[in-house]
Design a protein around this motif. Structure first.
Motif, PDB file in Angstrom:
ATOM      1  N   LEU A  16       0.821  -1.211   0.000  1.00 22.84           N
ATOM      2  CA  LEU A  16       0.000   0.000   0.000  1.00 22.84           C
ATOM      3  C   LEU A  16       0.856   1.262   0.000  1.00 22.84           C
ATOM      4  O   LEU A  16       0.608   2.203  -0.758  1.00 22.84           O
ATOM      5  CB  LEU A  16      -0.947   0.008   1.204  1.00 22.84           C
ATOM      6  CG  LEU A  16      -1.799   1.278   1.370  1.00 22.84           C
ATOM      7  CD1 LEU A  16      -2.696   1.493   0.157  1.00 22.84           C
ATOM      8  CD2 LEU A  16      -2.636   1.184   2.646  1.00 22.84           C
ATOM      9  N   LEU A  19       2.297   1.935  -3.329  1.00 22.19           N
ATOM     10  CA  LEU A  19       1.282   2.507  -4.219  1.00 22.19           C
ATOM     11  C   LEU A  19       1.120   4.009  -3.973  1.00 22.19           C
ATOM     12  O   LEU A  19       1.037   4.800  -4.914  1.00 22.19           O
ATOM     13  CB  LEU A  19      -0.064   1.816  -3.989  1.00 22.19           C
ATOM     14  CG  LEU A  19      -0.374   0.560  -4.792  1.00 22.19           C
ATOM     15  CD1 LEU A  19      -1.717  -0.012  -4.353  1.00 22.19           C
ATOM     16  CD2 LEU A  19      -0.398   0.854  -6.273  1.00 22.19           C
ATOM     17  N   LYS A  20       1.077   4.388  -2.703  1.00 18.77           N
ATOM     18  CA  LYS A  20       0.932   5.807  -2.356  1.00 18.77           C
ATOM     19  C   LYS A  20       2.108   6.616  -2.898  1.00 18.77           C
ATOM     20  O   LYS A  20       1.932   7.737  -3.412  1.00 18.77           O
ATOM     21  CB  LYS A  20       0.853   5.977  -0.837  1.00 18.77           C
ATOM     22  CG  LYS A  20      -0.424   5.467  -0.211  1.00 18.77           C
ATOM     23  CD  LYS A  20      -0.379   5.714   1.297  1.00 18.77           C
ATOM     24  CE  LYS A  20      -1.591   5.166   1.992  1.00 18.77           C
ATOM     25  NZ  LYS A  20      -1.524   5.384   3.460  1.00 18.77           N
ATOM     26  N   ILE A  25       0.682  10.373  -3.457  1.00 14.69           N
ATOM     27  CA  ILE A  25      -0.522  10.676  -2.687  1.00 14.69           C
ATOM     28  C   ILE A  25      -0.270  11.721  -1.603  1.00 14.69           C
ATOM     29  O   ILE A  25      -1.075  12.637  -1.403  1.00 14.69           O
ATOM     30  CB  ILE A  25      -1.106   9.388  -2.060  1.00 14.69           C
ATOM     31  CG1 ILE A  25      -1.558   8.414  -3.151  1.00 14.69           C
ATOM     32  CG2 ILE A  25      -2.274   9.718  -1.127  1.00 14.69           C
ATOM     33  CD1 ILE A  25      -2.645   8.924  -4.055  1.00 14.69           C
ATOM     34  N   THR A 106      -5.095  -1.980  -4.369  1.00 17.49           N
ATOM     35  CA  THR A 106      -5.714  -0.802  -4.990  1.00 17.49           C
ATOM     36  C   THR A 106      -7.192  -0.693  -4.650  1.00 17.49           C
ATOM     37  O   THR A 106      -7.657   0.362  -4.193  1.00 17.49           O
ATOM     38  CB  THR A 106      -5.545  -0.860  -6.519  1.00 17.49           C
ATOM     39  OG1 THR A 106      -4.162  -0.907  -6.843  1.00 17.49           O
ATOM     40  CG2 THR A 106      -6.186   0.361  -7.172  1.00 17.49           C
ATOM     41  N   LEU A 110      -6.238   0.979  -0.867  1.00 17.89           N
ATOM     42  CA  LEU A 110      -6.039   2.346  -1.355  1.00 17.89           C
ATOM     43  C   LEU A 110      -7.365   3.068  -1.512  1.00 17.89           C
ATOM     44  O   LEU A 110      -7.498   4.241  -1.129  1.00 17.89           O
ATOM     45  CB  LEU A 110      -5.283   2.339  -2.686  1.00 17.89           C
ATOM     46  CG  LEU A 110      -4.999   3.737  -3.278  1.00 17.89           C
ATOM     47  CD1 LEU A 110      -4.138   4.564  -2.329  1.00 17.89           C
ATOM     48  CD2 LEU A 110      -4.320   3.601  -4.646  1.00 17.89           C
TER      49      LEU A 110
END
Length: 291
Positions: A16, A19-20, A25, A106, A110
């Protein structure tokens, strides 16, 4: 929960943060365009979900087929996760199923993170106005006297042995029984236990009560109660604050908290009538409920 799902969740949780970082993000959360950006990021995810559901309904893809169509890997993996496919199927290896982990991270972790961030205070003008107004308000204790007792008796409440703070809603006593019966299907048995007490006293219960449907339905009901003078002793903003303190609701299977902006749009401003309201209240509440 199966060992496979537990493993998948742990792997997805571990990626996670990656991904950020890939999506920048943290920087986006600091942007003046934060709200629009978050909506855009969520839309990217929900667009895949909507496309996946459409493909499934059209029979284009089969989530239980041995061979996956390479053109729709992400959509198929999303639907497999949604259908609890991996509760009975063992992941072959981390390398082979990296796409599964990515999709899970995701569409579960997320997406949940982004939706919760979107609900937080974002500087929206409606939130600013609501919060500033609440900060200015000073609780006023209403002391019982002959005039106030008369007012309460007009609403079937009788006199209060304890003073009631101005701003705490008072519900028309003759409507409370009908109101509770109307809302019973929308609350768990445990939460429903507190509901009548909440309507009778307006005193905060031990935890927020979980409304088992869309938040706009509950907000619309309170708006109708206010407009039909079935709740009084507060203005609309105070009613909104009371709702936010005492209730939460369900959205896409997840628990959501009411925000000042959300409630303000439904209760304090002109809004489209709820398409599927719990009830359409007339001036005679009990008659309308029983009809």
């Amino acid at each position: 929960m199966s060992e496979t799902i537990t493993t998948l969740e742990k792997l997805a949780s571990s990626v996670l943060q990656t991904l950020k970082e890939e999506k920048n993000i943290e920087q986006k959360l600091q942007s003046p365009l934060r709200n629009q950006i978050l909506k855009g990021e969520i839309k990217k995810i929900t667009d895949v979900e909507d496309r996946a559901n459409r493909l499934l309904e059209e029979g284009v893809i089969d989530i239980y087929a041995e061979q996956i169509d390479s053109n729709y890997i992400r959509e198929i993996e999303y639907l497999r996760i949604k259908a609890n496919y991996y509760r009975s199927k063992v992941l072959q290896s981390i390398d082979v199923d990296q796409e599964v982990v990515y999709v899970y991270a995701t569409h579960i972790f997320l997406k949940d993170f982004l939706e919760k961030e979107l609900q937080q205070f974002t500087g929206d003008i409606l939130d600013i106005i609501a919060l500033e107004q609440l900060e200015k308000e000073e609780p006023i204790v209403v002391q019982p006297n002959e005039n106030l007792v008369s007012l309460y008796e007009d609403h079937g409440l009788g006199s209060f042995s304890k003073p009631r703070e101005q701003g705490l809603p008072i519900f028309e006593s003759s409507s409370i029984f009908s109101l509770c019966n109307l809302l019973k299907p929308y609350f768990s048995e445990q939460d429903f236990y507190y509901l009548e007490s909440l309507f009778e006293t307006a005193v905060q219960v031990p935890r927020k009560l979980f409304f088992l449907s869309e938040g706009n339905k509950l907000a619309d009901l309170f708006w109708q109660l206010y407009e039909n003078k079935l709740v009084f002793n507060c203005n609309k903003m105070q009613l909104e604050r009371w709702i936010a303190i005492n209730f939460q609701y369900s959205e896409r299977g997840k628990v959501k908290g009411f925000t000042p902006k959300y409630l303000n749009k439904i209760i304090s401003t002109d809004h489209q009538k709820c398409k599927n309201p719990i009830v359409d209240i007339s001036n005679d509440f009990s008659t309308n409920i029983n009809s």
